[in-house]
Scaffold this motif. Sequence first.
Motif, PDB file in Angstrom:
ATOM      1  N   LYS A  53       0.813  -1.208   0.000  1.00 44.47           N
ATOM      2  CA  LYS A  53       0.000   0.000   0.000  1.00 44.47           C
ATOM      3  C   LYS A  53       0.852   1.265   0.000  1.00 44.47           C
ATOM      4  CE  LYS A  53      -3.951  -2.186   0.311  1.00 44.47           C
ATOM      5  NZ  LYS A  53      -3.561  -3.302  -0.533  1.00 44.47           N
ATOM      6  N   ILE A  54       2.146   1.091  -0.249  1.00 47.73           N
ATOM      7  CA  ILE A  54       3.029   2.255  -0.149  1.00 47.73           C
ATOM      8  C   ILE A  54       3.235   2.899  -1.512  1.00 47.73           C
ATOM      9  CG2 ILE A  54       5.484   2.793   0.152  1.00 47.73           C
ATOM     10  CD1 ILE A  54       5.292   1.057   2.677  1.00 47.73           C
ATOM     11  N   ALA A  55       3.277   4.225  -1.533  1.00 48.53           N
ATOM     12  CA  ALA A  55       3.577   4.926  -2.786  1.00 48.53           C
ATOM     13  C   ALA A  55       4.582   6.035  -2.487  1.00 48.53           C
ATOM     14  CB  ALA A  55       2.311   5.504  -3.393  1.00 48.53           C
ATOM     15  N   ILE A  56       5.227   6.509  -3.538  1.00 42.71           N
ATOM     16  CA  ILE A  56       6.236   7.556  -3.372  1.00 42.71           C
ATOM     17  C   ILE A  56       5.978   8.681  -4.370  1.00 42.71           C
ATOM     18  CG2 ILE A  56       8.704   8.118  -3.511  1.00 42.71           C
ATOM     19  CD1 ILE A  56       7.815   4.528  -3.077  1.00 42.71           C
ATOM     20  N   GLY A  57       5.877   9.885  -3.855  1.00 43.90           N
ATOM     21  CA  GLY A  57       5.745  11.060  -4.720  1.00 43.90           C
ATOM     22  C   GLY A  57       7.090  11.756  -4.801  1.00 43.90           C
ATOM     23  N   LEU A  58       7.485  12.134  -6.011  1.00 46.79           N
ATOM     24  CA  LEU A  58       8.761  12.841  -6.186  1.00 46.79           C
ATOM     25  C   LEU A  58       8.482  14.153  -6.903  1.00 46.79           C
ATOM     26  CD1 LEU A  58      11.922  12.654  -5.995  1.00 46.79           C
ATOM     27  CD2 LEU A  58      11.874  11.772  -8.311  1.00 46.79           C
ATOM     28  N   ASP A  59       8.711  15.248  -6.206  1.00 46.63           N
ATOM     29  CA  ASP A  59       8.448  16.570  -6.769  1.00 46.63           C
ATOM     30  C   ASP A  59       9.784  17.184  -7.181  1.00 46.63           C
ATOM     31  OD1 ASP A  59       7.705  19.146  -7.348  1.00 46.63           O
ATOM     32  OD2 ASP A  59       7.265  19.725  -5.282  1.00 46.63           O
ATOM     33  N   ILE A  60       9.998  17.280  -8.493  1.00 47.81           N
ATOM     34  CA  ILE A  60      11.252  17.853  -8.986  1.00 47.81           C
ATOM     35  C   ILE A  60      11.010  19.329  -9.230  1.00 47.81           C
ATOM     36  CG2 ILE A  60      13.008  17.727 -10.801  1.00 47.81           C
ATOM     37  CD1 ILE A  60      12.290  14.794 -11.148  1.00 47.81           C
ATOM     38  N   GLY A  61      11.311  20.134  -8.236  1.00 56.05           N
ATOM     39  CA  GLY A  61      11.012  21.561  -8.323  1.00 56.05           C
ATOM     40  C   GLY A  61      12.245  22.373  -8.666  1.00 56.05           C
ATOM     41  N   THR A  62      12.057  23.676  -8.767  1.00 59.07           N
ATOM     42  CA  THR A  62      13.171  24.553  -9.126  1.00 59.07           C
ATOM     43  C   THR A  62      14.028  24.875  -7.906  1.00 59.07           C
ATOM     44  OG1 THR A  62      11.716  25.491 -10.785  1.00 59.07           O
ATOM     45  CG2 THR A  62      13.720  26.703 -10.339  1.00 59.07           C
ATOM     46  N   THR A  63      13.390  24.948  -6.718  1.00 60.51           N
ATOM     47  CA  THR A  63      14.180  25.253  -5.521  1.00 60.51           C
ATOM     48  C   THR A  63      14.496  24.006  -4.715  1.00 60.51           C
ATOM     49  OG1 THR A  63      12.056  25.983  -4.691  1.00 60.51           O
ATOM     50  CG2 THR A  63      13.688  27.666  -4.991  1.00 60.51           C
ATOM     51  N   LYS A  64      13.557  23.037  -4.674  1.00 62.95           N
ATOM     52  CA  LYS A  64      13.831  21.822  -3.909  1.00 62.95           C
ATOM     53  C   LYS A  64      13.322  20.595  -4.660  1.00 62.95           C
ATOM     54  CE  LYS A  64       9.551  21.356  -1.255  1.00 62.95           C
ATOM     55  NZ  LYS A  64       8.738  22.018  -2.254  1.00 62.95           N
ATOM     56  N   LYS A 116      -1.886   4.643   3.226  1.00 59.98           N
ATOM     57  CA  LYS A 116      -3.165   5.047   3.804  1.00 59.98           C
ATOM     58  C   LYS A 116      -3.374   4.322   5.125  1.00 59.98           C
ATOM     59  CE  LYS A 116      -5.832   6.916   0.126  1.00 59.98           C
ATOM     60  NZ  LYS A 116      -6.879   6.841  -0.829  1.00 59.98           N
ATOM     61  N   ASN A 117      -3.880   5.037   6.119  1.00 58.33           N
ATOM     62  CA  ASN A 117      -4.223   4.347   7.366  1.00 58.33           C
ATOM     63  C   ASN A 117      -5.661   3.835   7.272  1.00 58.33           C
ATOM     64  OD1 ASN A 117      -5.898   6.521   7.813  1.00 58.33           O
ATOM     65  ND2 ASN A 117      -4.715   7.382   9.485  1.00 58.33           N
ATOM     66  N   GLU A 118      -6.162   3.237   8.378  1.00 60.89           N
ATOM     67  CA  GLU A 118      -7.482   2.595   8.270  1.00 60.89           C
ATOM     68  C   GLU A 118      -8.620   3.590   8.034  1.00 60.89           C
ATOM     69  OE1 GLU A 118      -6.500   2.392  12.776  1.00 60.89           O
ATOM     70  OE2 GLU A 118      -5.481   2.740  10.876  1.00 60.89           O
ATOM     71  N   TYR A 119      -8.359   4.878   8.253  1.00 58.45           N
ATOM     72  CA  TYR A 119      -9.417   5.876   8.025  1.00 58.45           C
ATOM     73  C   TYR A 119      -9.319   6.491   6.628  1.00 58.45           C
ATOM     74  CZ  TYR A 119      -9.164   5.449  13.075  1.00 58.45           C
ATOM     75  OH  TYR A 119      -9.109   4.937  14.337  1.00 58.45           O
ATOM     76  N   GLY A 120      -8.421   5.953   5.811  1.00 61.24           N
ATOM     77  CA  GLY A 120      -8.294   6.488   4.451  1.00 61.24           C
ATOM     78  C   GLY A 120      -7.455   7.754   4.389  1.00 61.24           C
ATOM     79  N   ASN A 123      -3.025  19.559   4.524  1.00 71.66           N
ATOM     80  CA  ASN A 123      -3.175  18.687   5.698  1.00 71.66           C
ATOM     81  C   ASN A 123      -4.521  17.956   5.756  1.00 71.66           C
ATOM     82  OD1 ASN A 123      -4.599  20.958   6.098  1.00 71.66           O
ATOM     83  ND2 ASN A 123      -3.664  21.544   8.027  1.00 71.66           N
ATOM     84  N   GLU A 124      -5.451  18.327   4.869  1.00 69.88           N
ATOM     85  CA  GLU A 124      -6.779  17.718   4.922  1.00 69.88           C
ATOM     86  C   GLU A 124      -6.711  16.201   4.734  1.00 69.88           C
ATOM     87  OE1 GLU A 124     -10.739  17.827   2.224  1.00 69.88           O
ATOM     88  OE2 GLU A 124      -9.598  19.689   2.303  1.00 69.88           O
ATOM     89  N   HIS A 125      -5.783  15.750   3.880  1.00 69.79           N
ATOM     90  CA  HIS A 125      -5.717  14.318   3.567  1.00 69.79           C
ATOM     91  C   HIS A 125      -4.684  13.586   4.407  1.00 69.79           C
ATOM     92  CE1 HIS A 125      -8.261  15.066   0.095  1.00 69.79           C
ATOM     93  NE2 HIS A 125      -7.525  16.133  -0.118  1.00 69.79           N
ATOM     94  N   LEU A 126      -3.942  14.337   5.242  1.00 68.58           N
ATOM     95  CA  LEU A 126      -2.887  13.699   6.029  1.00 68.58           C
ATOM     96  C   LEU A 126      -3.449  13.219   7.359  1.00 68.58           C
ATOM     97  CD1 LEU A 126       0.024  16.239   5.437  1.00 68.58           C
ATOM     98  CD2 LEU A 126      -0.242  14.016   4.375  1.00 68.58           C
ATOM     99  N   ALA A 127      -2.858  12.145   7.894  1.00 70.42           N
ATOM    100  CA  ALA A 127      -3.288  11.625   9.200  1.00 70.42           C
ATOM    101  C   ALA A 127      -2.996  12.671  10.268  1.00 70.42           C
ATOM    102  CB  ALA A 127      -2.534  10.330   9.483  1.00 70.42           C
ATOM    103  N   GLY A 128      -3.801  12.630  11.322  1.00 72.85           N
ATOM    104  CA  GLY A 128      -3.766  13.675  12.350  1.00 72.85           C
ATOM    105  C   GLY A 128      -2.410  13.998  12.923  1.00 72.85           C
ATOM    106  N   GLU A 129      -1.578  12.961  13.168  1.00 71.96           N
ATOM    107  CA  GLU A 129      -0.343  13.243  13.903  1.00 71.96           C
ATOM    108  C   GLU A 129       0.825  13.600  12.971  1.00 71.96           C
ATOM    109  OE1 GLU A 129      -0.696   8.989  12.964  1.00 71.96           O
ATOM    110  OE2 GLU A 129      -2.005  10.461  13.893  1.00 71.96           O
ATOM    111  N   SER A 130       0.515  14.042  11.762  1.00 75.99           N
ATOM    112  CA  SER A 130       1.592  14.351  10.816  1.00 75.99           C
ATOM    113  C   SER A 130       2.433  15.543  11.274  1.00 75.99           C
ATOM    114  CB  SER A 130       1.026  14.662   9.440  1.00 75.99           C
ATOM    115  OG  SER A 130       0.468  13.505   8.909  1.00 75.99           O
ATOM    116  N   ASP A 131       3.663  15.514  10.845  1.00 78.70           N
ATOM    117  CA  ASP A 131       4.626  16.565  11.130  1.00 78.70           C
ATOM    118  C   ASP A 131       4.120  17.908  10.587  1.00 78.70           C
ATOM    119  OD1 ASP A 131       6.839  18.053  11.377  1.00 78.70           O
ATOM    120  OD2 ASP A 131       8.206  16.603  10.470  1.00 78.70           O
ATOM    121  N   GLU A 132       4.391  18.970  11.335  1.00 79.15           N
ATOM    122  CA  GLU A 132       3.911  20.290  10.907  1.00 79.15           C
ATOM    123  C   GLU A 132       4.508  20.695   9.559  1.00 79.15           C
ATOM    124  OE1 GLU A 132       4.024  24.416  13.192  1.00 79.15           O
ATOM    125  OE2 GLU A 132       3.235  22.764  14.397  1.00 79.15           O
ATOM    126  N   LEU A 133       5.779  20.316   9.367  1.00 80.20           N
ATOM    127  CA  LEU A 133       6.482  20.659   8.125  1.00 80.20           C
ATOM    128  C   LEU A 133       5.700  20.182   6.903  1.00 80.20           C
ATOM    129  CD1 LEU A 133       9.310  21.287   6.604  1.00 80.20           C
ATOM    130  CD2 LEU A 133       9.674  18.839   6.816  1.00 80.20           C
TER     131      LEU A 133
END
Length: 451
Positions: free
Chosen positions: A5-16, A24-28, A357-367
């Motif tokens: 169930k794991i996926a990886i997003g790679l954002d190739i940006g101009t600055t980073k 996904k956790n059990e709550y989607g 943050n809407e789609h992230l699990a509650g205890e996600s890092d602020e960053l």
Amino acid sequence: MENNKIAIGLDIGTTKIAAMIGRKNEYGKIEVIGIGKAKSLGVKRGVVSNITQTIQSIQQAVEEAESVSGLKIHEVVVGIAGQHIRSLHHSDYITRNNADEVIDDNDIEDLINQVHKLVMLPGEEIIHVLPQEYKVDSQADIKEPIGMYGGRLEANFHVVVGQVSSIRNIGRCVKSAGLGLSEITLEPLASANAVLSQEEKEAGVALIDIGGGTTDLAIFKDGIIRHTAVIPFGGNVITEDIKEGCSIIEKQAELLKIKFGSAWPGENKETEIVSIPGLRGREPKEITLKNLSRIIHARVQEIIEHVYLEIKNYGHETAKGKLIGGIVLTGGGAQLKHLRQLVEYITGMDARIGYPNEHLAGESDELLSSPAFATTVGLLMEGLEKQKPVVEEEQEVIEEEVIEPVVDEQKEQPIEERPPVVEVEKERKPKKKSFFEKFTESLKDFLDNAE
């Protein structure tokens, strides 16, 4: 099993360059297991300009994400942006052989494939074909034609086009960094998935993603993407202007922008002054914050006016195209003080800052819930949406390679036992992204042959 169930997003940006591993956790909701980022040195305005440096940055970001999560990354979903992206509207139709059968996925696929035959300018390739609304025989404005009867199926499409060479360069970098490409998607679409709610997409909303090198725009109305554009400047030109205007080095200009920058000159008093250390033995420089915000204001205003022109071109001022949801600002540039007020002032539309943050699990890092990671979260979501059946098959393949000879006989048996299941999978899955798979496939073939 978890690994599937794991996926990886790679954002190739101009600055980073950012790599994000999640599941996904059990709550989607999405749990981010690892994130890595590296300074992007080989990308200018969203387009790869130095392959070697980009490969190094990708490897650095991926290694960091791997060490945080303790997982090995094999395949990534990559976003594409850059000034070479353009979109056009096109309508096409197919005449069905048998009007007595209901319209199914295959008809839609035939119609989409028809659009793929469009003749583009030399060196351009279709990245996305996004159906708007369908027309069956003479009945218009149909959202979902599957299951209806009809002889002629017609649709309006939003077609996103990009330069083949730029897309291949990104593919090349990812492959040379030792990674597989599971999918390429348009960055404004990824950011939109991460920060917009379904209600906003229905009401009509413009997403403005202000990155370092480009500002991406995606407009939704009635739940459908209506317009996309990439404007070839972003936060970096603001830094450039501060550097020139205040005669300081880039690093100082960037820090000034982040710490003291504001898009609204009226905010600062003449007496507010920042002192900047001079270069080796030179006198420190004194810069008034009023001056700083004037420089920022001028450039930000230009960017917003460009975007607003695109919004007007789409037809925001017509009764049918009015964007009730207003504007959502995201990307690293959205963190600039008083940007929201300036946007509302210039466009006369409501604006808010979009956090992923809407789609992230509650205890996600602020960053992670910073607007700067909107695209990365969107790409990760895209990967999680698409990969369920695919990854399981790949997982088997990876294990088979490790265990070698024993599995050979097993490899043949299950396939003989399973054809009906595989058939069903084949029937169902490609319909949604078949054209994309073909595109990614052809890119993979090209890269394999190039070596």
